[in-house]
Enzyme design. Structure first.
Site, PDB file in Angstrom:
ATOM      1  N   ARG A  89       0.799  -1.224   0.000  1.00 48.48           N
ATOM      2  CA  ARG A  89       0.000   0.000   0.000  1.00 48.48           C
ATOM      3  C   ARG A  89       0.835   1.278   0.000  1.00 48.48           C
ATOM      4  O   ARG A  89       0.502   2.242  -0.678  1.00 48.48           O
ATOM      5  CB  ARG A  89      -0.900  -0.001   1.230  1.00 48.48           C
ATOM      6  N   ARG A 113       1.692  -2.047   7.027  1.00 48.45           N
ATOM      7  CA  ARG A 113       0.965  -3.318   7.148  1.00 48.45           C
ATOM      8  C   ARG A 113       0.537  -3.811   5.779  1.00 48.45           C
ATOM      9  O   ARG A 113       0.042  -3.024   4.965  1.00 48.45           O
ATOM     10  CB  ARG A 113      -0.279  -3.128   8.018  1.00 48.45           C
TER      11      ARG A 113
END
Ligand SMILES: Cc1cc2nc3c(=O)[nH]c(=O)nc-3n(C[C@H](O)[C@H](O)[C@H](O)COP(=O)(O)OP(=O)(O)OC[C@H]3O[C@@H](n4cnc5c(N)ncnc54)[C@H](O)[C@@H]3O)c2cc1C
Length: 659
Positions: free
Chosen positions: A339, A455
């Site tokens: 991301r 994450r």
């Protein structure tokens, strides 16, 4: 280093640590008549799973949440899925590979031993949830299905359409309900923890506000577990549920728990772009869409300008004039880069003028190729509810044919842009998930945990459920084994009275400011400061400006806030004011941490530290540590304490998603 923190990681090789730990820990058997009480604050996936497991093991659990039902915790928002190393696809997955991908995805800033343990228990989570009846998607032959998420070249994400969090939470909720019925869990809905009570240096209880009556209540126990989620709403606009707040975590920080890595904030690449200034919420379009959707902007600036002016539409731009910039820059992972990488790449294109909507802050996520290849039916089976959600919000259905060029059908693309989504930082915990306050544990998104500086998609649910079902129920017993000889303390102790008095005084203070500005108007301004100066691209100068502006705005909050109503009964504005007070502390903490970390890693991007190609430039020599912060009072700079990272199984290197 001024202070050393003991992370309680057992000695020995990484794969053996958890086995070693379980073999040596001191197990309490509360079924043998011991009356040990545990408070679990939060009923999201982490809290509900922990409360259910502890209840099942025989502890007496007090479980609180701010919503009217545990089923409404923010975890229900999770769409895309949950990772596990089952290797059902026979594509070479393994526990080691999930471990490796997670450490690499976190830009080598996670604690290695914790991540290995997480990967190891990931498979148990799927078995547990299937046993509860969670309706994971299945293949035609009956096997559980998988899809791919960013930062991995295998398919290891288990999912239930686009509602994975909701289905997992229903599973945890049914286990929790069994324990409520068995009398082992006492559930308090519409209660908010306002403070943790410390007696003789140990967490012995909490002060909670009954959100309906407005009354403050005292709860005591042998240990306290917070599972209260992340601090993304500090930025005002985020994909988090409106009720998400960091009050419990910040209060623990004020009472002495270290806060770790606050600058590691995740900005998710695929959210519906901001439109107008009246919005209070941003909507995530699940990362799973990147399995079949391709991200692009026009190759030519004139096309981008026409899109921004509204004189051209995306579907009028033919294939050869499209820049699939992720596929171009990162051929090995393409649209499935992690991301942080995808978000920065979108920002880079938009900053160069290639944005595709009227604000210039959007890129396309296009399903034309996959619909042409697989058919709309297949795509709808995979993402039907996400397509419908996008249509409801934007009035554009991504499955509608809009054009045909040279015999190729072009469908209406989604428009997306990065938005604040998840916080990797959180309350510092050791290997046993205990904070620096003995007897206080933190699990799920509210601890700093296993994701390092970034994450990977579908790993938050994995971590929350690992903590709740499989880690905390073991580790907390090490602490409780000693507690068996101590009686539960009385809530009449002066420490409880003192804590309650302080909370009450704070409520009075906020109500009595009687200024002119609403909570939301100040929160929105704080959000602008955070996004502008502490957002996707940070600089030392910008961070200092941000801190100065935050101080000024906090003064405005203290002097010019208006909270209607009284302390008695339901007062949502008062509750929001408490949350905003703590978002100020949090925002400054994020900025301090970002300012102290003179490198770029994962979700923390300092513009001064980047490669010529615009990639994050880490500095392992000076910043290979967990940055822990100790509270030093309102208005004072917190103190930085470092937990050095030690890697023995994985070679620390520069992340590469190109080949
Ligand atoms: C839109 C969206 C989609 C996502 N999709 C995915 C996905 O597909 N896969 C994935 O792995 N992750 C996903 N995530 C991330 C994931 O959903 C969260 O990280 C995770 O659910 C957090 O769980 P939690 O139990 O730690 O906290 P939460 O679910 O936030 O629960 C917090 C609990 O604490 C309670 N609480 C908070 N403060 C207090 C207080 N002071 N007193 C009492 N109670 C309190 C709340 O009532 C609630 O019960 C997504 C996140 C978002 C925003």
């Amino acid at each position: 280093m001024a202070k050393v923190i003991d992370s309680k990681i057992p000695a020995g090789p990484v794969p053996e640590k958890w086995k070693e730990y379980k073999a040596h820990q001191r197990l309490v058997n509360p079924k043998n008549k011991l009356k040990l009480d545990v408070i679990v604050v939060g009923t999201g996936l982490a809290g509900a799973s922990a409360a259910a497991s502890l209840g099942e093991m025989g502890f007496n659990v007090i479980n609180l949440c701010i919503q009217d039902s545990p089923r409404r915790a923010h975890s229900i928002a999770a769409q895309g899925g949950i990772n596990a190393a089952k290797c059902y696809q026979n594509d070479g997955d393994s526990i080691y590979r999930l471990f490796y991908d997670t450490v690499k995805g976190g830009d080598y800033r996670a604690r290695e031993a914790n991540v290995y343990r997480l990967a190891e228990v990931s498979n148990n989570i799927i078995d547990q949830c299937v046993a509860q009846g969670v309706p994971f998607a299945r293949e035609y032959g009956g096997m559980l299905a998988n899809r791919s998420f960013g930062g991995a070249q295998v398919s290891r994400t288990f999912y239930a359409k686009g509602q994975t969090g909701q289905q997992l939470l229903l599973g945890a909720y049914s286990s929790l309900s069994c324990q409520v019925k068995a009398g082992k869990v006492k559930l308090y809905t519409r209660y908010e923890m306002e403070d943790v009570v410390i007696v003789d240096g140990r967490a012995r209880g909490i002060i909670a506000k009954n959100l309906v009556s407005g009354k403050l209540e005292r709860f005591s126990a042998n240990a306290v577990v917070i599972a209260t989620g992340g601090y993304g709403n500090t930025y005002f606009l985020s994909t988090n549920a409106m009720g998400c707040n960091c009050t419990a975590a910040v209060q623990c920080y004020r009472k002495g728990a270290y806060f770790a890595n606050p600058s590691y904030v995740q900005i998710h690449p695929t959210c519906i772009p901001v439109h107008g200034d009246k919005q209070s919420k941003l909507t995530l379009m699940s990362e799973s869409l990147r399995n079949d959707g391709r991200i692009w902007v026009p190759k030519k600036l004139e096309d981008a300008k026409a899109l921004q002016a509204g004189t051209k539409q995306g579907w009028e731009i033919p294939e050869e004039d499209r820049d699939y910039y992720l596929e171009r820059r990162y051929p090995a992972f393409g649209n499935l880069v992690p991301r942080d990488v995808a978000s920065r790449a979108a920002k880079e294109r938009c900053d160069k003028g290639y944005g595709v909507n009227n604000t210039g802050l959007a890129v396309f996520l296009d399903f034309s190729e996959s619909i042409n290849r697989l058919g709309l039916d297949v795509i709808m089976q995979r993402y039907g509810n996400l397509f419908e959600m996008y249509e409801e919000i934007t009035d554009v259905f991504p499955g509608d044919v809009a054009n045909e060029i040279n015999g190729v059908k072009y469908y209406k693309p989604m428009m997306i842009y990065p938005a604040i989504h998840y916080t990797m930082g959180g309350i510092w915990v050791d290997y046993e998930l205990q904070t620096t306050i003995p007897g206080l544990f933190a699990i799920g998104e509210c601890n700093f945990s296993d994701h390092g500086a970034n994450r990977l998609g579908a790993s938050a649910l994995m971590q929350g459920l690992a903590d709740g079902y499989f880690v905390l129920p073991y580790t907390i017993q090490n602490y409780l084994a000693d507690q068996a000889v101590w009686p539960k303390v009385s809530t009449d102790l002066p420490e409880f009275a003192e804590a309650e008095k302080k909370v009450d005084a704070e409520l009075d203070r906020l109500l009595n400011i009687k200024g002119k500005r609403s909570v939301d108007s100040i929160h929105k301004e704080l959000g602008h400061i955070m996004w502008e100066y502490v957002g996707m691209g940070r600089t030392a100068e910008g961070l200092k400006t941000g801190l100065k502006k935050m101080h000024e705005l906090e003064k405005e909050f203290d002097e010019n806030l208006f909270v209607p109503g009284t302390k008695e009964g339901l007062n949502i504005e008062l509750d929001k004011a408490i949350h905003l007070r703590d978002f100020f502390t949090m925002g400054q903490l994020v900025a301090f941490d970002a300012l102290s970390r003179n490198e770029s890693c994962g979700g923390h991007f300092r513009e001064e530290y980047q490669t010529e190609e615009g990639e994050a430039k880490r500095d392992d020599e000076n910043y290979f540590y967990v940055g822990c912060w100790e509270y030093k009072g309102k208005g004072n700079e917190p103190e930085l304490i470092k937990e050095p990272l030690e890697y023995e199984a994985i070679k620390v290197q520069t992340r590469n998603y190109k080949n």
